[in-house]
Design an enzyme around this catalytic site. Structure first.
Site, mmCIF file in Angstrom:
data_model
loop_
_atom_site.group_PDB
_atom_site.id
_atom_site.type_symbol
_atom_site.label_atom_id
_atom_site.label_comp_id
_atom_site.label_asym_id
_atom_site.label_seq_id
_atom_site.Cartn_x
_atom_site.Cartn_y
_atom_site.Cartn_z
ATOM 1 N N ALA A 319 39.758 -27.648 39.589
ATOM 2 C CA ALA A 319 40.034 -27.434 41.012
ATOM 3 C C ALA A 319 40.279 -28.778 41.746
ATOM 4 O O ALA A 319 39.589 -29.650 41.634
ATOM 5 C CB ALA A 319 38.501 -26.763 41.654
ATOM 6 N N PRO A 320 41.426 -28.684 43.020
ATOM 7 C CA PRO A 320 41.537 -29.722 43.673
ATOM 8 C C PRO A 320 40.407 -30.075 44.605
ATOM 9 O O PRO A 320 39.496 -29.362 44.933
ATOM 10 C CB PRO A 320 42.667 -29.237 44.643
ATOM 11 C CG PRO A 320 43.262 -27.990 43.830
ATOM 12 C CD PRO A 320 41.788 -27.490 43.064
ATOM 13 N N GLY A 321 40.304 -31.306 45.013
ATOM 14 C CA GLY A 321 39.256 -31.889 45.643
ATOM 15 C C GLY A 321 38.474 -32.994 45.041
ATOM 16 O O GLY A 321 38.705 -33.307 43.902
ATOM 17 N N ILE A 322 37.525 -33.544 45.936
ATOM 18 C CA ILE A 322 36.751 -34.466 45.184
ATOM 19 C C ILE A 322 35.688 -33.761 44.188
ATOM 20 O O ILE A 322 35.067 -32.929 44.525
ATOM 21 C CB ILE A 322 35.835 -35.174 46.363
ATOM 22 C CG1 ILE A 322 36.704 -35.932 47.307
ATOM 23 C CG2 ILE A 322 34.717 -36.229 45.597
ATOM 24 C CD1 ILE A 322 35.916 -36.541 48.467
ATOM 25 N N MET A 325 29.098 -33.855 41.907
ATOM 26 C CA MET A 325 28.282 -34.493 40.892
ATOM 27 C C MET A 325 27.130 -33.833 40.075
ATOM 28 O O MET A 325 26.728 -34.101 39.198
ATOM 29 C CB MET A 325 27.319 -35.380 41.759
ATOM 30 C CG MET A 325 27.824 -36.715 42.693
ATOM 31 S SD MET A 325 26.591 -37.425 43.662
ATOM 32 C CE MET A 325 27.787 -38.603 44.516
ATOM 33 N N LYS A 340 32.304 -22.352 38.511
ATOM 34 C CA LYS A 340 31.527 -23.402 38.790
ATOM 35 C C LYS A 340 30.784 -23.552 37.450
ATOM 36 O O LYS A 340 29.797 -22.556 37.066
ATOM 37 C CB LYS A 340 30.785 -23.488 40.007
ATOM 38 C CG LYS A 340 31.766 -23.457 41.046
ATOM 39 C CD LYS A 340 30.841 -22.950 42.516
ATOM 40 C CE LYS A 340 30.352 -24.438 43.084
ATOM 41 N NZ LYS A 340 29.915 -24.115 44.243
ATOM 42 N N ASP A 375 29.141 -15.813 48.877
ATOM 43 C CA ASP A 375 28.700 -15.104 47.808
ATOM 44 C C ASP A 375 28.884 -15.670 46.509
ATOM 45 O O ASP A 375 29.987 -16.001 46.012
ATOM 46 C CB ASP A 375 28.834 -13.493 47.855
ATOM 47 C CG ASP A 375 27.978 -12.628 47.109
ATOM 48 O OD1 ASP A 375 26.888 -13.167 46.614
ATOM 49 O OD2 ASP A 375 28.170 -11.297 46.876
#
Length: 583
Positions: A319-322, A325, A340, A375
C-alpha cells in the site's frame, strides 16, 4: 431429500437450531432499541451494542459444544461435515434467512477446524442458491405514501405511522420544516407534488442517540433517498432534527466508520435490497454490516472479492504511504480495501505485543466509532492466488511476517489479517491539496480527534499518516495499535524548565509515566507543513491545552455521552415552535 447419515442430520439440525436461537436473541436485543431511545437510556444503548456483537461468538461456541454431544463419531472427520453441509443446505432450502444461516454454519465449522479446510465442499464458500431464487410473496417491509392530498398531509401521515410511545415535541413545526427543505431541495423542479410517491421502511433505524426514519422518494423515474433523523429532547419528547435526501448523505449515515444500527429486520436480505436502491454504490457486505450482521458481511465481502479476482488481472502491491512499524499493509489497486498483517517483530520504538494489537482491534469493533474509525473485518487463513502478488510484496511479507504465511506454487495463505476500506493517507493527501483543501482537511482532522475523545477514545499516535481521507472528504482514524480509553490517560502540562541546561536538553528533565500525555507536544505532528499547522491551530488550538482533555474526562466519568451527528450541524432545523413562529 437425499439420504444422509443420522450423524450428519443431527449435526445439521443442531446448527440450524443454534442459528435460529442466535437470531432470536439478536432480534430481542434489537427490539429493545425503541424503549432505550424513548427513555434516553444512552448508557444502555452502548451496553446493548456490545452485548449484541458478543452473542454471535458465544452462540457459535455453545452450538459447537452441542455438536460434540449429539454424536459419538469423531467430529474431526471431514466426511461427516461434508454430509452435514449437504443436509444443512436441504434444511434451509425454504428458510427466509438461508444466507445468514450458511454463515453461521461456516462459523461453527471454522471453530471446529481452526479455520482450516476452507473449501466449498465443507462449508458455504458459495451460497447454496442465488439471491432472489425464491422471492418471498406477500411480504413487504415498507409502506407507500401518495402525495395526492398534498405534501404536508403525506409527511404528517409518515411521522404519525411510526407510533413512538413518546410524543412529538412539535409535530406541525417538524412537518413544515421537512416540507420547506424538500421544496427547496429535491422537489424544487416537481410541478405536481401529487405525482410524488414515498416508500418508507416500517422499521426504525436506531443508533447512538438517534432514530432514523428511512425511505425513498420516487417521481419522474428518479429514486431519491429520504432520511429523517429523530432525536429525544431529554424531556420525554421527540423531534425531527433534519431531512437528508442525497445519495452521499445516505452513504455517510450508513458509513463503514459508524456503529451498527439496531433495526428490526426479520428478513435482513429484504432490507439490504431496499437500501441498495438509495445507495447503489454500497456493496451488500457494507449494508449487512450496517444493520448488525457483520459476520455475514464478512461472507459477502469474501464472495465479492473472489468474484472480482475472476474479472481482474492486476496484482496485490504494498500500500502507498509511510510503512507502519506494526503492520504490513497491501492492497489491490482495482479493489477499494487494504489488507493488514501484523508483523512478527515490531520496529522500534514500538513496545506493544501482537496480543495487545489484537485486543485494540477488538476494542474498536465493540466501540462507538462516531464516524471517525474504520470498521475492520478479521480473517484467518485468507487464501490468495500466488500469481496475483507482486514480487516486492511477497518479499516484504516473507521478511516481516513469515509466521503468518503459507505458500506453494499456486497459493498464498495468510493465517491472520484485517481488512479495512482503503483511504488516502492524510499525509499523502496534503502533498497535493490546495490551500483550501488543506484547511478543510485540518478542520476535519481536529474534528476527528475531538469526536473520538468525546467517545472516550484517545488515538495515542496522532501522526497524520495514521488518518485517512474518505471519498466524501471526511478524515478517519485507522491505525489502532496505540489507542486507549481517554479516561486511562493522564494529561499534563509540561513543567517549566528551571535551568538553561534543562531548557536546552534533548531529554525530558521531568518524570514521564506510561499513561502521561502532554498535549503541547501535538504541534510536532505538523513539522514541515506550516500551512497545515496554521489551519489546525486556527480551528483547534484548544487541543494543545491539557485542561481541555481533563474536562472531557470529567464529563465521561460523570456518565455524559456526547451527541455525534453524521451530518453537518448547519443542516439541523431550527426548533422554534410552529405556533410561536406564526404569532
Amino acid at each position: 431429500m437425499t439420504n444422509h447419515s443420522p450423524t450428519a442430520r443431527r449435526i445439521a439440525k443442531t446448527i440450524l437450531n443454534g442459528f435460529d436461537a442466535y437470531f432470536a436473541d439478536f432480534q430481542n436485543i434489537t427490539l429493545g432499541a425503541k424503549a432505550r431511545f424513548e427513555t434516553a437510556s444512552w448508557q444502555a444503548v452502548h451496553h446493548a451494542n456490545k452485548e449484541r456483537i458478543d452473542i454471535y461468538k458465544t452462540k457459535v461456541l455453545q452450538v459447537l459444544k452441542l455438536v460434540h454431544s449429539v454424536t459419538s463419531k469423531d467430529t474431526n472427520e471431514l466426511e461427516i461435515w461434508r454430509e452435514a453441509r449437504a443436509t444443512f443446505a436441504q434444511l434451509i432450502a425454504n428458510h427466509n434467512n438461508y444466507e445468514i444461516a450458511e454463515t453461521f454454519f461456516n462459523s461453527v465449522f471454522c471453530n471446529q477446524f481452526k479455520h482450516a479446510h476452507i473449501h466449498d465442499s465443507n462449508i458455504f464458500v458459495k451460497s447454496s442458491r442465488a439471491p432472489d431464487e425464491k422471492p418471498l410473496r406477500d411480504y413487504s417491509i415498507y409502506i407507500s405514501y401518495s402525495g395526492r392530498d398534498g405534501l404536508e398531509y403525506m409527511i404528517e401521515d409518515i411521522l404519525n405511522d411510526y407510533g413512538f410511545s413518546a410524543p412529538w415535541e412539535d409535530l406541525q413545526r417538524d412537518v413544515e420544516n421537512i416540507c420547506s427543505a424538500l421544496r427547496e431541495g429535491p422537489l424544487a423542479g416537481l410541478e405536481n407534488e401529487k405525482k410524488l410517491r414515498v416508500d418508507m421502511l416500517e422499521s426504525v433505524f436506531y443508533r447512538n442517540k438517534a432514530a432514523y426514519l428511512v425511505g425513498r422518494m420516487m417521481f419522474g423515474g428518479e429514486v431519491i433517498p429520504l432520511l429523517l433523523p429523530c432525536l429525544n429532547n431529554g424531556r420525554g419528547a421527540i423531534f425531527v432534527d433534519t431531512v437528508l435526501y442525497s445519495n452521499d448523505s445516505a452513504s455517510i449515515i450508513f458509513s463503514f466508520t459508524r456503529s451498527y444500527f439496531m433495526v428490526d429486520s426479520p428478513i435482513p436480505s429484504r432490507f439490504v435490497r431496499f437500501l441498495s436502491t438509495i445507495m447503489p454504490l454500497k456493496e451488500r457486505s457494507e449494508l449487512y454490516n450496517s444493520i448488525g450482521f457483520h459476520k455475514h458481511g464478512k461472507t459477502e465481502f469474501y464472495r465479492h472479492i473472489l468474484a472480482h479476482m475472476k474479472v481482474s488481472n492486476d496484482k496485490f502491491i504494498i500500500a502507498p504511504g509511510i510503512k507502519g512499524m506494526v503492520m504490513s499493509v497491501f492492497t489491490l489497486p482495482s479493489y477499494p480495501v487494504v489488507f493488514k498483517v501484523i508483523k512478527d517483530k515490531f520496529d522500534r520504538p514500538k513496545t506493544v505485543t501482537e496480543e495487545i494489537v489484537r485486543e485494540k482491534y477488538k476494542f474498536v469493533s465493540r466501540s462507538d466509532r462516531v464516524g471517525r474509525m474504520a470498521d475492520t473485518q478479521e480473517y484467518s487463513n485468507f487464501i490468495f492466488y500466488r500469481n496475483r502478488f507482486s514480487e516486492e510484496l511477497l518479499a516484504e511479507l516473507q521478511e516481516v511476517a513469515p509466521s503468518k504465511l503459507e505458500m506453494d506454487d499456486k497459493w498464498v495463505i495468510i493465517k491472520h489479517l484485517y481488512v479495512e476500506r482503503r483511504m488516502e493517507p492524510l499525509n499523502l493527501y496534503l502533498q497535493h491539496a490546495s490551500d483550501e483543501e488543506t484547511r478543510e482537511a485540518m478542520e476535519e482532522y481536529g474534528n476527528a480527534i475531538k469526536q473520538l475523545a468525546a467517545a472516550n477514545i484517545f488515538p495515542g499516535d496522532m501522526l497524520l499518516k495514521n488518518f485517512g481521507v474518505t471519498r466524501h472528504g471526511r478524515v478517519v482514524f485507522y491505525d489502532y495499535d496505540e489507542l486507549c480509553p481517554l479516561t486511562d490517560c493522564h494529561f499534563r502540562k509540561i513543567p517549566e524548565a528551571r535551568t538553561a541546561e534543562q531548557e536546552l536538553s534533548d531529554q525530558p528533565w521531568y518524570t514521564v509515566d506510561e499513561a502521561d500525555v502532554f498535549p503541547e507536544e501535538f504541534r510536532l505532528f505538523f513539522s514541515g507543513n506550516p500551512i497545515a499547522r496554521k489551519a489546525f491551530e486556527d480551528e483547534h488550538s484548544d487541543l494543545y491545552d491539557y485542561r481541555y482533555w481533563q474536562h472531557l474526562q470529567e464529563r465521561i466519568r460523570a456518565g455524559h455521552i456526547e451527541s455525534a451527528f453524521p451530518y453537518r450541524r448547519a443542516w439541523r432545523f431550527k426548533r422554534q415552535s410552529a405556533r410561536k413562529s406564526k404569532e
